[in-house]
Design an enzyme around this catalytic site. Structure first.
Site, PDB file in Angstrom:
ATOM      1  N   CYS A   1       7.107  12.878 -47.999  1.00 31.79           N
ATOM      2  CA  CYS A   1       8.314  12.066 -48.004  1.00 31.79           C
ATOM      3  C   CYS A   1       9.451  12.919 -48.565  1.00 31.79           C
ATOM      4  O   CYS A   1       9.385  13.351 -49.727  1.00 31.79           O
ATOM      5  CB  CYS A   1       8.077  10.843 -48.894  1.00 31.79           C
ATOM      6  SG  CYS A   1       9.513   9.772 -49.086  1.00 31.79           S
TER       7      CYS A   1
ATOM      8  N   CYS B   1      13.147  13.357 -42.317  1.00 36.12           N
ATOM      9  CA  CYS B   1      12.483  12.162 -42.862  1.00 36.12           C
ATOM     10  C   CYS B   1      11.223  11.988 -42.032  1.00 36.12           C
ATOM     11  O   CYS B   1      11.292  12.032 -40.794  1.00 36.12           O
ATOM     12  CB  CYS B   1      13.374  10.933 -42.715  1.00 36.12           C
ATOM     13  SG  CYS B   1      12.523   9.376 -43.062  1.00 36.12           S
TER      14      CYS B   1
HETATM   15  N1  DGL Z   1       9.563   8.870 -45.028  1.00 29.91           N
HETATM   16  C1  DGL Z   1      10.513   9.101 -46.041  1.00 29.91           C
HETATM   17  C2  DGL Z   1      11.162  10.480 -45.970  1.00 29.91           C
HETATM   18  O1  DGL Z   1      10.578  11.410 -45.467  1.00 29.91           O
HETATM   19  C3  DGL Z   1      11.494   8.044 -46.477  1.00 29.91           C
HETATM   20  C4  DGL Z   1      11.649   6.752 -45.788  1.00 29.91           C
HETATM   21  C5  DGL Z   1      12.271   5.686 -46.674  1.00 29.91           C
HETATM   22  O2  DGL Z   1      11.482   5.024 -47.337  1.00 29.91           O
HETATM   23  O3  DGL Z   1      13.502   5.540 -46.698  1.00 29.91           O
HETATM   24  O4  DGL Z   1      12.245  10.670 -46.451  1.00 29.91           O
END
Ligand code: DGL
Length: 260
Positions: free
Chosen positions: A70, A180
């Site tokens: 993430c 993301c």
């Molecule tokens: N999947 C996450 C990232 O790579 C974030 C998504 C979220 O919860 O806003 O930033």
């Protein structure tokens, strides 16, 4: 011992998906903080708390490493988590450097969550790698909601992306950096908007490479029977409907892998 993959939600499956292919003799725990997703539009202090709780849980499970799959959680909390725990903690940053290394003349558009785009870590990264001022940043928070409800292909998704990307002259760009992990699910819609000169760049392979490097350094790579356990915010997922949901995300990622 197991390797943990952590994300606010199902985005981190994109990194796990790759790890499962290159480490078929390891055991994995995937933790999606489904009670608190999305992170990217929340205050940083709150995200720090969520990440802290998740890491306490995972360290309590005795994992040998945690991959922060993430970008948002990495931006907010990876330093604090590394100070707090003694196991390897692998973070994820938008792969802007990789995109510039691949071309270096044309522009690069990094799409990510608002927290990642506005964070200090992003600023430092850009200062280090973007000497020619070729990188642009665009927050796309709604893609996280769409991904969480498995709405991958719809007029709303297409309209949203078309509107957000309308002002860019993509003939001047060489790459779209998926900053993301939730954005990996939308490569087909992105592909329809982008001309062929724009390629996708993500950090999934690089992150798994770094995981392997760190485990190898500690002599901690193992040969055991492959397994994956899934948790939603600390609750083990064993409901067949939910397990099916996770499998359908992994199947979607198989399809997205073919789109370059
Ligand atoms: N999947 C996450 C990232 O790579 C974030 C998504 C979220 O919860 O806003 O930033």
């Amino acid at each position: 011992m197991k390797i943990a993959f952590f994300d606010s939600g199902i985005g981190g499956l994109a990194v796990l998906h790759h790890a499962m292919k290159v480490l078929p003799q390891e055991q994995f725990i995937f933790f999606a903080d489904e009670d608190h997703v999305p992170y990217g539009v929340k205050p940083r202090e709150q995200v720090m708390e969520f990440v802290g709780e998740a890491f306490d849980f995972l360290v309590g499970k005795g994992v040998k490493a945690i991959v922060t799959a993430c970008n948002t959680a990495t931006s907010v909390a990876v330093k604090e988590m590394r100070d707090r725990y003694d196991i390897p903690i692998i973070g994820m940053e938008p792969a802007a450097k990789r995109a510039l290394d691949l071309d270096g003349e044309h522009r690069v558009l990094v799409v990510a969550t608002p927290i990642t785009v506005s964070g200090q870590k992003m600023k430092v990264l850009i200062e280090h790698v973007d000497r020619e001022h070729l990188v642009d940043l665009l927050p796309l928070p709604r893609l996280v909601e769409f991904a969480e409800r498995a709405e991958f292909r719809s007029p709303e998704v297409s309209d949203y992306l078309q509107r957000q990307m309308a002002s860019y002259d993509f003939s001047r760009y060489s790459a779209l950096v998926l900053g993301c992990t939730h954005f990996n699910y939308f490569k087909d819609t992105f592909r329809e908007i982008l001309p062929d000169n724009v390629h996708f760049v993500d950090g999934n392979e690089g992150t798994v490479r770094e995981l392997i490097r760190q485990l190898r350094k500690r002599d901690a790579l193992e040969e055991q029977s492959f397994s994956v356990e899934y948790f939603y915010s600390g609750r083990k997922v064993d409901d067949p409907v939910e397990l099916e949901r996770l499998q359908s995300y992994l199947a979607r990622l198989d399809d997205m892998d073919a789109i370059r």
